[in-house]
Enzyme design. Structure first.
Site, PDB file in Angstrom:
ATOM      1  N   ARG A  32      14.795  26.535  77.947  1.00 10.60           N
ATOM      2  CA  ARG A  32      14.233  28.157  76.742  1.00 10.60           C
ATOM      3  C   ARG A  32      14.028  29.291  77.616  1.00 10.60           C
ATOM      4  NH1 ARG A  32      18.115  29.284  74.445  1.00 10.60           N
ATOM      5  NH2 ARG A  32      17.594  26.833  73.182  1.00 10.60           N
TER       6      ARG A  32
ATOM      7  N   LYS B 291      15.979  52.618  78.127  1.00 13.27           N
ATOM      8  CA  LYS B 291      16.149  51.287  77.110  1.00 13.27           C
ATOM      9  C   LYS B 291      16.668  49.760  77.486  1.00 13.27           C
ATOM     10  CE  LYS B 291      18.447  55.862  75.674  1.00 13.27           C
ATOM     11  NZ  LYS B 291      19.223  56.602  74.650  1.00 13.27           N
TER      12      LYS B 291
ATOM     13  N   LYS C 138      13.132  65.904  80.475  1.00 14.98           N
ATOM     14  CA  LYS C 138      14.170  65.703  79.630  1.00 14.98           C
ATOM     15  C   LYS C 138      13.849  67.601  78.238  1.00 14.98           C
ATOM     16  CE  LYS C 138      16.374  62.158  78.407  1.00 14.98           C
ATOM     17  NZ  LYS C 138      16.512  60.826  77.473  1.00 14.98           N
TER      18      LYS C 138
ATOM     19  N   GLU D 144      17.219  67.658  82.861  1.00 17.88           N
ATOM     20  CA  GLU D 144      18.249  67.900  81.540  1.00 17.88           C
ATOM     21  C   GLU D 144      18.220  68.968  81.125  1.00 17.88           C
ATOM     22  OE1 GLU D 144      18.224  66.576  76.741  1.00 17.88           O
ATOM     23  OE2 GLU D 144      17.235  64.638  78.714  1.00 17.88           O
TER      24      GLU D 144
ATOM     25  N   ASP E 208      23.675  66.116  79.512  1.00 16.58           N
ATOM     26  CA  ASP E 208      23.460  65.485  78.234  1.00 16.58           C
ATOM     27  C   ASP E 208      24.519  66.256  77.012  1.00 16.58           C
ATOM     28  OD1 ASP E 208      22.163  63.135  77.071  1.00 16.58           O
ATOM     29  OD2 ASP E 208      20.902  64.725  75.796  1.00 16.58           O
TER      30      ASP E 208
END
Length: 285
Positions: free
Chosen positions: A102, A137, A169, A202, A224
């Site tokens: 698995r 992410k 950011k 950013e 961005d």
């Protein structure tokens, strides 16, 4: 980026935790009906199309479960596969094969999906000179394997985590009292801590691009959520002063147009957070 030694350590943690989670005190299904010394053989069968990934990781899993298991690889990481292909055979103790099954499948299905999507984006960028990057992410606890899959698919890894690159950011800049304050404080911090880390900043608009360029020591500017016209203008303003990266809601329909604006990189969280697992199975032979 983190060292190969650190990366291997992260992979080992994934395997150890995956086995702990799945087996616990014992694989009672196998213990109940399969003799402890029984031998068997299984094949990794493809029931989908795309780029296979996780073969080498599967070998690490089998090795961790039982070092006596033998793996015969027919198709390597990064190769195209189709329905009906056999990627590898594994032979040895039957209980050991079932213990690893698995975790091997879950890992390879996910990694192959990521490699397939990454490879698709890489092909969309052919001829532009722009490279595709992943992001943070990722699935919690599975990041190292997912970033490995991006590499297998032909992409490049962004920073691994919060500790191997500085990325200022919008929230960092706002909390620090503006872009210039954030950059200056960061450079002072790195010097005080004797850290040699690249700085990415950013920008939300062209004015912020200009402000970033007034400060030295920035490795890359993150352009961005810009439109095409402003992206082209940002690339023109930045010139060769530092590298450029586009991000923000860029998909397969828009990625080439952003690349043609002249950016060095495009980062996409979709490589790891929006994929459908490749259909694979491990079958006894």
């Amino acid at each position: 980026m983190i060292s190969q030694e650190q990366f291997h350590h992260e992979l080992t943690i994934i395997i150890e935790n995956g086995i702990r989670e799945d087996i616990g005190p014992g694989d009672y299904s196998s213990l109940a009906c399969i003799p402890s010394l029984a031998k068997g053989k299984a094949k990794l069968l493809v029931k989908d199309t795309g780029v296979i990934a996780g073969v080498e990781f599967a070998k690490m899993i089998f090795e961790h479960v039982d070092s006596s298991l033998e793996i015969e690889v027919l198709i390597n990481d990064g190769e195209q596969v189709k329905h009906g292909d056999i990627v590898f055979y594994v032979s040895g103790n039957s209980q050991s094969i079932l213990k690893a099954e698995r975790l091997v499948l879950n890992s390879m299905q996910r990694m192959s999906a990521i490699a397939t999507k990454t490879n698709y984006f890489v092909k969309l960028l052919e001829g532009t000179g722009t490279k595709i990057l992943d992001t943070r992410k990722t699935t919690p606890g599975f990041r190292a394997a997912e970033k490995w899959a991006v590499k297998i698919g032909g992409g490049e890894n962004h920073r691994f985590a919060l500790y191997d690159m500085i990325m200022l950011k919008d929230n960092h800049n706002d909390f620090a009292g503006g872009i210039t304050n954030a950059i200056r404080k960061t450079k002072s911090f790195l010097q005080a801590q004797n850290l040699d880390l690249q700085i990415v900043v950013e920008a939300r608009n062209l004015d912020e691009i200009r402000e970033i360029l007034e400060n030295e020591g920035v490795y890359r500017i993150l352009i961005d959520n810009f439109n095409f016209d402003d992206t082209r203008e940002a690339v023109r303003i930045i010139g060769s002063k530092c590298l450029t990266e586009s991000s923000g809601n860029i998909n397969e329909k828009t990625i080439r147009a952003y690349a043609e604006c002249g950016v060095n990189y495009i980062s996409s969280g979709a490589l790891t957070h929006s994929v459908y697992n490749m259909d694979l199975s491990l079958k006894a032979v």
